[in-house]
Design a protein around this motif. Sequence first.
Motif, PDB file in Angstrom:
ATOM      1  N   ASN A   1     -40.262  59.561  -7.269  1.00  0.00           N
ATOM      2  CA  ASN A   1     -40.393  58.996  -8.616  1.00  0.00           C
ATOM      3  C   ASN A   1     -39.106  58.313  -9.054  1.00  0.00           C
ATOM      4  OD1 ASN A   1     -42.461  61.736  -9.862  1.00  0.00           O
ATOM      5  ND2 ASN A   1     -43.063  59.814  -8.933  1.00  0.00           N
ATOM      6  N   THR A   2     -37.982  58.999  -8.821  1.00  0.00           N
ATOM      7  CA  THR A   2     -36.681  58.452  -9.201  1.00  0.00           C
ATOM      8  C   THR A   2     -36.385  57.164  -8.451  1.00  0.00           C
ATOM      9  OG1 THR A   2     -35.877  60.689  -9.648  1.00  0.00           O
ATOM     10  CG2 THR A   2     -34.229  58.972  -9.386  1.00  0.00           C
ATOM     11  N   LEU A   3     -36.742  57.136  -7.169  1.00  0.00           N
ATOM     12  CA  LEU A   3     -36.525  55.937  -6.362  1.00  0.00           C
ATOM     13  C   LEU A   3     -37.340  54.767  -6.905  1.00  0.00           C
ATOM     14  CD1 LEU A   3     -35.184  54.684  -3.889  1.00  0.00           C
ATOM     15  CD2 LEU A   3     -37.101  55.495  -2.507  1.00  0.00           C
ATOM     16  N   GLY A   4     -38.562  55.049  -7.356  1.00  0.00           N
ATOM     17  CA  GLY A   4     -39.380  53.996  -7.958  1.00  0.00           C
ATOM     18  C   GLY A   4     -38.719  53.396  -9.187  1.00  0.00           C
ATOM     19  N   LEU A   5     -38.116  54.261  -9.999  1.00  0.00           N
ATOM     20  CA  LEU A   5     -37.384  53.771 -11.172  1.00  0.00           C
ATOM     21  C   LEU A   5     -36.158  52.964 -10.754  1.00  0.00           C
ATOM     22  CD1 LEU A   5     -37.463  57.006 -13.374  1.00  0.00           C
ATOM     23  CD2 LEU A   5     -38.823  54.944 -13.722  1.00  0.00           C
ATOM     24  N   ALA A   6     -35.418  53.502  -9.785  1.00  0.00           N
ATOM     25  CA  ALA A   6     -34.170  52.859  -9.356  1.00  0.00           C
ATOM     26  C   ALA A   6     -34.425  51.490  -8.736  1.00  0.00           C
ATOM     27  CB  ALA A   6     -33.439  53.754  -8.366  1.00  0.00           C
ATOM     28  N   ILE A   7     -35.541  51.330  -8.028  1.00  0.00           N
ATOM     29  CA  ILE A   7     -35.882  50.037  -7.431  1.00  0.00           C
ATOM     30  C   ILE A   7     -36.475  49.101  -8.475  1.00  0.00           C
ATOM     31  CG2 ILE A   7     -37.367  48.878  -5.750  1.00  0.00           C
ATOM     32  CD1 ILE A   7     -37.207  51.408  -4.041  1.00  0.00           C
ATOM     33  N   GLY A   8     -37.352  49.647  -9.305  1.00  0.00           N
ATOM     34  CA  GLY A   8     -38.091  48.812 -10.250  1.00  0.00           C
ATOM     35  C   GLY A   8     -37.227  48.159 -11.308  1.00  0.00           C
ATOM     36  N   GLN A   9     -36.276  48.908 -11.842  1.00  0.00           N
ATOM     37  CA  GLN A   9     -35.480  48.370 -12.950  1.00  0.00           C
ATOM     38  C   GLN A   9     -34.690  47.122 -12.564  1.00  0.00           C
ATOM     39  OE1 GLN A   9     -33.421  51.971 -14.054  1.00  0.00           O
ATOM     40  NE2 GLN A   9     -35.020  52.608 -15.474  1.00  0.00           N
ATOM     41  N   PRO A  10     -33.884  47.147 -11.510  1.00  0.00           N
ATOM     42  CA  PRO A  10     -33.139  45.917 -11.188  1.00  0.00           C
ATOM     43  C   PRO A  10     -34.026  44.805 -10.625  1.00  0.00           C
ATOM     44  CG  PRO A  10     -32.719  47.601  -9.531  1.00  0.00           C
ATOM     45  CD  PRO A  10     -33.491  48.264 -10.631  1.00  0.00           C
ATOM     46  N   LEU A  11     -35.043  45.161  -9.832  1.00  0.00           N
ATOM     47  CA  LEU A  11     -35.884  44.138  -9.220  1.00  0.00           C
ATOM     48  C   LEU A  11     -36.715  43.405 -10.269  1.00  0.00           C
ATOM     49  CD1 LEU A  11     -36.783  42.776  -6.647  1.00  0.00           C
ATOM     50  CD2 LEU A  11     -38.493  44.576  -6.326  1.00  0.00           C
ATOM     51  N   ILE A  12     -37.349  44.154 -11.150  1.00  0.00           N
ATOM     52  CA  ILE A  12     -38.137  43.506 -12.206  1.00  0.00           C
ATOM     53  C   ILE A  12     -37.211  42.804 -13.185  1.00  0.00           C
ATOM     54  CG2 ILE A  12     -39.827  43.859 -14.032  1.00  0.00           C
ATOM     55  CD1 ILE A  12     -40.860  44.186 -11.166  1.00  0.00           C
ATOM     56  N   GLY A  13     -36.025  43.361 -13.407  1.00  0.00           N
ATOM     57  CA  GLY A  13     -35.060  42.669 -14.256  1.00  0.00           C
ATOM     58  C   GLY A  13     -34.691  41.319 -13.700  1.00  0.00           C
ATOM     59  N   ALA A  14     -34.528  41.230 -12.385  1.00  0.00           N
ATOM     60  CA  ALA A  14     -34.220  39.947 -11.748  1.00  0.00           C
ATOM     61  C   ALA A  14     -35.390  38.971 -11.896  1.00  0.00           C
ATOM     62  CB  ALA A  14     -33.895  40.155 -10.268  1.00  0.00           C
ATOM     63  N   VAL A  15     -36.617  39.479 -11.766  1.00  0.00           N
ATOM     64  CA  VAL A  15     -37.801  38.624 -11.949  1.00  0.00           C
ATOM     65  C   VAL A  15     -37.861  38.102 -13.381  1.00  0.00           C
ATOM     66  CG1 VAL A  15     -40.324  38.586 -11.969  1.00  0.00           C
ATOM     67  CG2 VAL A  15     -39.108  39.741 -10.118  1.00  0.00           C
ATOM     68  N   LEU A  16     -37.557  38.963 -14.330  1.00  0.00           N
ATOM     69  CA  LEU A  16     -37.576  38.551 -15.739  1.00  0.00           C
ATOM     70  C   LEU A  16     -36.541  37.460 -15.999  1.00  0.00           C
ATOM     71  CD1 LEU A  16     -37.914  42.068 -17.431  1.00  0.00           C
ATOM     72  CD2 LEU A  16     -39.678  40.311 -17.278  1.00  0.00           C
ATOM     73  N   ASP A  17     -35.362  37.618 -15.422  1.00  0.00           N
ATOM     74  CA  ASP A  17     -34.320  36.606 -15.608  1.00  0.00           C
ATOM     75  C   ASP A  17     -34.715  35.272 -14.978  1.00  0.00           C
ATOM     76  OD1 ASP A  17     -32.689  38.368 -16.972  1.00  0.00           O
ATOM     77  OD2 ASP A  17     -31.571  38.988 -15.182  1.00  0.00           O
ATOM     78  N   ALA A  18     -35.379  35.325 -13.836  1.00  0.00           N
ATOM     79  CA  ALA A  18     -35.681  34.103 -13.092  1.00  0.00           C
ATOM     80  C   ALA A  18     -36.966  33.427 -13.536  1.00  0.00           C
ATOM     81  CB  ALA A  18     -35.770  34.425 -11.593  1.00  0.00           C
ATOM     82  N   ALA A  19     -37.991  34.223 -13.914  1.00  0.00           N
ATOM     83  CA  ALA A  19     -39.314  33.640 -14.138  1.00  0.00           C
ATOM     84  C   ALA A  19     -39.959  34.011 -15.464  1.00  0.00           C
ATOM     85  CB  ALA A  19     -40.252  34.037 -12.987  1.00  0.00           C
ATOM     86  N   GLY A  20     -39.423  34.987 -16.188  1.00  0.00           N
ATOM     87  CA  GLY A  20     -39.975  35.328 -17.484  1.00  0.00           C
ATOM     88  C   GLY A  20     -40.892  36.536 -17.453  1.00  0.00           C
ATOM     89  N   PRO A  21     -41.311  37.023 -18.639  1.00  0.00           N
ATOM     90  CA  PRO A  21     -42.070  38.277 -18.740  1.00  0.00           C
ATOM     91  C   PRO A  21     -43.447  38.244 -18.105  1.00  0.00           C
ATOM     92  CG  PRO A  21     -41.883  37.182 -20.882  1.00  0.00           C
ATOM     93  CD  PRO A  21     -40.960  36.477 -19.964  1.00  0.00           C
TER      94      PRO A  21
END
Length: 403
Positions: free
Chosen positions: A340-360
């Motif tokens: 579960n923790t690994l899912g959070l640790a991967i999801g936060q920066p990866l989705i954050g990068a997607v948000l920065d590059a392509a939007g919500p």
Amino acid sequence: MSLRSYREVFAAKGAVTLFATLMFARIPLVATGMVMTLHVVLGLKHGYAAAGFAAASVTIGVAVGSPLLGRVLDSAGLYKLLVVTAAAEAAFWGFAWMLPYGALLPAAFVSGVLALPVMSVGRQAVAALVPIAQRRSALSLDSISVELTYMIGPALGVWLCTTLSTNIAMIAVGAAMVLAAIALGVLNPSIRRGDEQVEEARPPRRTWLRGPIIGMFAIGIGAMFTLTGAELAAVAMLREGGEVGWTGLVVALMCVASATGGIIYGARPSGISPVILLLVLAGLTVPVGLAGHDWWVLAIVWFPSNLACAPTIATYNERVMALAPVQARGEAMGLAASANTLGLAIGQPLIGAVLDAAGPVWGFVASGAGGLLLAGVGGILQMSRGRDQPRGAPEVRPQIDAG
């Protein structure tokens, strides 16, 4: 839907006291991320990136420490585990407010390694409270309780930090953690049912840490990846539309959705495969970004996917318990928490990068797509279930095949 199963759970001796104690014990735990973030930003006057690194230090520590503490639980018992983790919590939160940022990072990692494992211990205690036939309902109630703590803990942490000070909030978290450990120690819940008190030696890890249970860990990673990614995407969507002030209400409504789904699922006479539940959770997350920027429309469109949240977490933990031998259940549940923790640790920066590059909009797509991919991985690994019956838990085999 019948609520009889829930009445049977609460009729078990000590059930009400156990659920109340666990809810109290988990509130400071879910408040820690918010308190740590605000302490770095408001107290130490650093930016949000620095706060993210501090939170990540704790997260990585928890991922490393959960299976180790689970193994301690298996071999030494609950009381000794509580003594060690309570001392570590008191030491960190009692003095962390005085540390400069450079010293806070390694200290936060160590605190994560030795964090009070109230989530995994609580789930084992809840499962031990009832017969196997009622385990699904009991774990669903536990997931609902967790949703309630997430509605209380972060908000309470924000109030302490902004009304009093971040230093006081850090000390308060530590004090609450120690009180939680004391309460659990006094209650001393059993983490195994009476018929599970086996004397056999602990089986080698290679005999049970194989395809089926690893597939469950993929489900745990996927669920947290989807949930944390969607939450970040929702914040970005509301911020883009100038409605970020509604974020708290929208997230609270999603907790209500999850709790509602948990109530319905726990009352079912049979279970549903965690692979299917993750497919539903992730698949319904993909199109949420099309809702637009109005908070109430976003809440309506996001609601259906969150109905699958608590059921996915409940059945995930149920299957991990069923697949692990009794003698190694603590370690298995620690690994489940690490997933579960690994899912959070991967999801936060990866989705954050997607948000920065392509939007919500694409943030929601990526969140759901990641969950779908990991559901597929979990499903493939589940195909080996017939070949890997764990020693020490032969009675749970029908449970694994149910639903």
